[in-house]
Motif scaffolding. Structure first.
Motif, PDB file in Angstrom:
ATOM      1  N   ALA A 210      30.001   5.306  41.125  1.00 58.99           N
ATOM      2  CA  ALA A 210      31.222   6.109  41.104  1.00 58.99           C
ATOM      3  C   ALA A 210      30.900   7.563  41.417  1.00 58.99           C
ATOM      4  CB  ALA A 210      31.918   5.992  39.744  1.00 58.99           C
ATOM      5  N   ASP A 211      29.791   8.059  40.858  1.00 58.31           N
ATOM      6  CA  ASP A 211      29.344   9.415  41.183  1.00 58.31           C
ATOM      7  C   ASP A 211      28.889   9.507  42.634  1.00 58.31           C
ATOM      8  OD1 ASP A 211      29.857  10.466  38.711  1.00 58.31           O
ATOM      9  OD2 ASP A 211      27.773  10.480  38.029  1.00 58.31           O
ATOM     10  N   PHE A 212      28.297   8.430  43.135  1.00 52.70           N
ATOM     11  CA  PHE A 212      27.790   8.430  44.512  1.00 52.70           C
ATOM     12  C   PHE A 212      28.942   8.597  45.499  1.00 52.70           C
ATOM     13  CE2 PHE A 212      24.203   6.219  47.140  1.00 52.70           C
ATOM     14  CZ  PHE A 212      24.148   7.318  47.976  1.00 52.70           C
ATOM     15  N   THR A 223      38.867   5.917  42.392  1.00 54.04           N
ATOM     16  CA  THR A 223      37.678   5.165  42.769  1.00 54.04           C
ATOM     17  C   THR A 223      37.686   3.808  42.073  1.00 54.04           C
ATOM     18  OG1 THR A 223      36.373   7.157  43.137  1.00 54.04           O
ATOM     19  CG2 THR A 223      35.160   5.129  42.733  1.00 54.04           C
ATOM     20  N   LEU A 224      37.490   2.770  42.841  1.00 55.98           N
ATOM     21  CA  LEU A 224      37.429   1.406  42.331  1.00 55.98           C
ATOM     22  C   LEU A 224      35.969   0.970  42.257  1.00 55.98           C
ATOM     23  CD1 LEU A 224      38.513  -1.513  41.763  1.00 55.98           C
ATOM     24  CD2 LEU A 224      38.666  -1.783  44.245  1.00 55.98           C
ATOM     25  N   THR A 225      35.559   0.388  41.126  1.00 51.12           N
ATOM     26  CA  THR A 225      34.189  -0.088  40.985  1.00 51.12           C
ATOM     27  C   THR A 225      34.163  -1.588  40.696  1.00 51.12           C
ATOM     28  OG1 THR A 225      34.138   0.443  38.617  1.00 51.12           O
ATOM     29  CG2 THR A 225      33.356   2.137  40.149  1.00 51.12           C
ATOM     30  N   VAL A 226      33.131  -2.228  41.191  1.00 46.34           N
ATOM     31  CA  VAL A 226      32.905  -3.650  40.964  1.00 46.34           C
ATOM     32  C   VAL A 226      31.468  -3.814  40.496  1.00 46.34           C
ATOM     33  CG1 VAL A 226      32.926  -5.966  41.964  1.00 46.34           C
ATOM     34  CG2 VAL A 226      34.469  -4.206  42.870  1.00 46.34           C
ATOM     35  N   GLU A 227      31.267  -4.429  39.346  1.00 48.99           N
ATOM     36  CA  GLU A 227      29.931  -4.681  38.831  1.00 48.99           C
ATOM     37  C   GLU A 227      29.872  -6.104  38.303  1.00 48.99           C
ATOM     38  OE1 GLU A 227      28.440  -1.717  36.097  1.00 48.99           O
ATOM     39  OE2 GLU A 227      29.730  -0.171  36.970  1.00 48.99           O
ATOM     40  N   THR A 228      28.934  -6.890  38.808  1.00 48.66           N
ATOM     41  CA  THR A 228      28.836  -8.276  38.364  1.00 48.66           C
ATOM     42  C   THR A 228      27.421  -8.801  38.530  1.00 48.66           C
ATOM     43  OG1 THR A 228      29.770 -10.501  38.638  1.00 48.66           O
ATOM     44  CG2 THR A 228      29.484  -9.192  40.629  1.00 48.66           C
ATOM     45  N   THR A 229      27.049  -9.715  37.650  1.00 46.38           N
ATOM     46  CA  THR A 229      25.806 -10.469  37.784  1.00 46.38           C
ATOM     47  C   THR A 229      26.173 -11.874  38.228  1.00 46.38           C
ATOM     48  OG1 THR A 229      24.690  -9.180  36.070  1.00 46.38           O
ATOM     49  CG2 THR A 229      23.770 -11.342  36.587  1.00 46.38           C
ATOM     50  N   GLY A 234      21.593 -14.895  42.897  1.00 50.55           N
ATOM     51  CA  GLY A 234      20.311 -14.486  42.347  1.00 50.55           C
ATOM     52  C   GLY A 234      20.161 -13.007  42.117  1.00 50.55           C
ATOM     53  N   GLY A 235      21.191 -12.377  41.566  1.00 50.02           N
ATOM     54  CA  GLY A 235      21.070 -10.947  41.309  1.00 50.02           C
ATOM     55  C   GLY A 235      22.377 -10.317  40.885  1.00 50.02           C
ATOM     56  N   THR A 236      22.487  -9.024  41.142  1.00 47.56           N
ATOM     57  CA  THR A 236      23.669  -8.263  40.740  1.00 47.56           C
ATOM     58  C   THR A 236      24.331  -7.613  41.947  1.00 47.56           C
ATOM     59  OG1 THR A 236      22.399  -6.223  40.355  1.00 47.56           O
ATOM     60  CG2 THR A 236      22.618  -7.751  38.509  1.00 47.56           C
ATOM     61  N   LEU A 237      25.616  -7.357  41.790  1.00 47.08           N
ATOM     62  CA  LEU A 237      26.410  -6.667  42.808  1.00 47.08           C
ATOM     63  C   LEU A 237      27.047  -5.454  42.166  1.00 47.08           C
ATOM     64  CD1 LEU A 237      27.966  -6.447  45.554  1.00 47.08           C
ATOM     65  CD2 LEU A 237      29.727  -7.887  44.495  1.00 47.08           C
ATOM     66  N   ASP A 238      26.958  -4.328  42.835  1.00 48.15           N
ATOM     67  CA  ASP A 238      27.543  -3.077  42.355  1.00 48.15           C
ATOM     68  C   ASP A 238      28.224  -2.412  43.547  1.00 48.15           C
ATOM     69  OD1 ASP A 238      28.189  -0.924  40.783  1.00 48.15           O
ATOM     70  OD2 ASP A 238      26.125  -0.259  40.438  1.00 48.15           O
ATOM     71  N   VAL A 239      29.527  -2.179  43.433  1.00 52.40           N
ATOM     72  CA  VAL A 239      30.307  -1.592  44.521  1.00 52.40           C
ATOM     73  C   VAL A 239      31.176  -0.475  43.964  1.00 52.40           C
ATOM     74  CG1 VAL A 239      32.108  -1.999  46.262  1.00 52.40           C
ATOM     75  CG2 VAL A 239      30.397  -3.769  45.810  1.00 52.40           C
ATOM     76  N   ALA A 240      31.299   0.601  44.705  1.00 54.58           N
ATOM     77  CA  ALA A 240      32.271   1.652  44.397  1.00 54.58           C
ATOM     78  C   ALA A 240      32.931   2.055  45.696  1.00 54.58           C
ATOM     79  CB  ALA A 240      31.600   2.852  43.731  1.00 54.58           C
ATOM     80  N   LEU A 241      34.257   2.195  45.655  1.00 54.22           N
ATOM     81  CA  LEU A 241      34.955   2.614  46.865  1.00 54.22           C
ATOM     82  C   LEU A 241      36.099   3.548  46.521  1.00 54.22           C
ATOM     83  CD1 LEU A 241      37.947   1.002  47.426  1.00 54.22           C
ATOM     84  CD2 LEU A 241      36.365  -0.922  47.530  1.00 54.22           C
ATOM     85  N   SER A 242      36.330   4.460  47.420  1.00 55.01           N
ATOM     86  CA  SER A 242      37.442   5.390  47.301  1.00 55.01           C
ATOM     87  C   SER A 242      38.224   5.339  48.604  1.00 55.01           C
ATOM     88  CB  SER A 242      36.933   6.816  47.049  1.00 55.01           C
ATOM     89  OG  SER A 242      37.997   7.747  47.108  1.00 55.01           O
TER      90      SER A 242
END
Length: 335
Positions: A210-212, A223-229, A234-242
């Motif tokens: 979100a800061d990025f 800002t919309l964020t998505v965080e999931t394992t 086989g891992g994690t997803l982290d997304v932020a969009l404006s």
């Protein structure tokens, strides 16, 4: 014609191999390779923080042309082996971070430095050991009592290897800043001791991506964020969009920037499906980061992520999140 056979093949191993063909280990003997040497030295410290063994990292560009990387965690038992053996330890479970491009570990930093010194603080004692072009030159020697823990590695790139041995402050600062955005646990201080007075910056972003996106010009209030394992990828997803700004879309795999791949394709699929349109909206600013146990890349440059499950799983997660966001916000997303 001179006959060529197996007897003409020269096999290089260990220090000789690294010093004879440095480009195979750090990419080049120019500025890019020089900086990757620093990132190789930074990698164990980042691992320590991300795995909960340390809380902060201090990086310094020293006045005599070297670089120092220190962290406040307990020194690792494998450190002497990592410095003197051409051996890359398995990635520690839970970190999923590629600080450097080649991930060749501390042995290469040691081999390509005129001198490298280590100070370890453990069990109430400070221990010093020093190396010269990869070979142990002094120690390990106990230098006195200590009331703290930590490890400091100081190295001086070898001018016989590198075309330049002068670190560029802005290049280093940009990479450290990027790592702090991508890994909210990291707390990194950079001090340039070559200036008077020394120049110090701190990189720590508990809000993560979100800061990025805000840093890239996005609107922090939208800002919309998505965080999931996701075990299926086989891992994690982290997304932020404006929806505002013109930062474009940046994508990363295990904290290393990529030119594209299945994570970017999945992001595009999910977003365009949720918006019911064939392309991304103008003015979008977004960061897509995946951290995978077993990342696979296309080509020798490792610039394109190739893990097939990542596309579908990223698309599904982004689709759900954007649809939910649109349902809560009556104003439509910008065209």
């Amino acid at each position: 014609m001179t006959e060529y056979s197996a007897v003409h093949i020269q096999v290089l191993e260990g220090l000789e191999a690294v010093r004879k063909r440095p480009g195979m280990y750090v990419g080049s003997t120019g500025e890019r390779g020089l900086h990757d040497l620093l990132y190789e030295a930074l990698a164990p410290a980042a691992e320590a923080v991300l795995l909960g063994r340390a809380s902060r990292i201090d990086v310094a560009l020293t006045a005599d042309g070297g670089a120092r990387v220190a962290h406040d965690g307990r020194p690792e038992d494998e450190l002497p082996r990592r410095l003197t053996t051409c051996w890359t330890p398995p990635p520690p479970t839970g970190s999923r971070v590629s600080v450097s491009f080649f991930a060749v570990d501390l042995f290469v930093v040691n081999a390509l430095s005129t001198r490298l010194t280590v100070v370890e603080h453990r069990d109430g004692v400070a221990v010093h050991h020093a190396y010269a072009r990869g070979e142990l030159a002094d120690g390990p020697t106990e230098t006195g009592p200590t009331d703290r823990t930590g490890t400091a590695i100081t190295f001086h790139p070898d001018p016989e290897i590198f075309e330049t041995t002068s670190f560029d402050h802005d290049t280093v600062a940009e990479r450290l800043h990027e790592l702090a955005f991508l890994n909210r646990e990291l707390d990194i201080t950079l001090t340039d001791e070559r200036t008077t007075p020394p120049r110090t910056e701190r990189f720590h972003h508990p809000a993560g991506l979100a800061d990025f996106t805000t840093h890239l010009g996005g609107d922090p209030t939208a800002t919309l964020t998505v965080e999931t394992t996701d075990e299926h990828m086989g891992g994690t997803l982290d997304v932020a969009l404006s929806w505002t700004g013109h930062g474009g879309v940046r994508c990363y795999a295990n904290s290393r920037r990529t030119g594209g791949g299945t994570h970017l394709e999945g992001f595009r699929d999910g977003l365009t499906a949720a918006l019911n349109r064939p392309d991304l909206p103008a003015g979008l600013t977004a960061v897509v980061s995946v951290k995978l146990d077993d990342p696979n890349y296309l080509g020798c440059t490792r610039d394109m992520l190739a893990n097939h499950p990542v596309r579908a799983r990223t698309a599904a997660a982004v689709h759900r999140a954007v649809e939910a966001w649109l349902a809560e916000h009556p104003a439509p997303a910008p065209a």
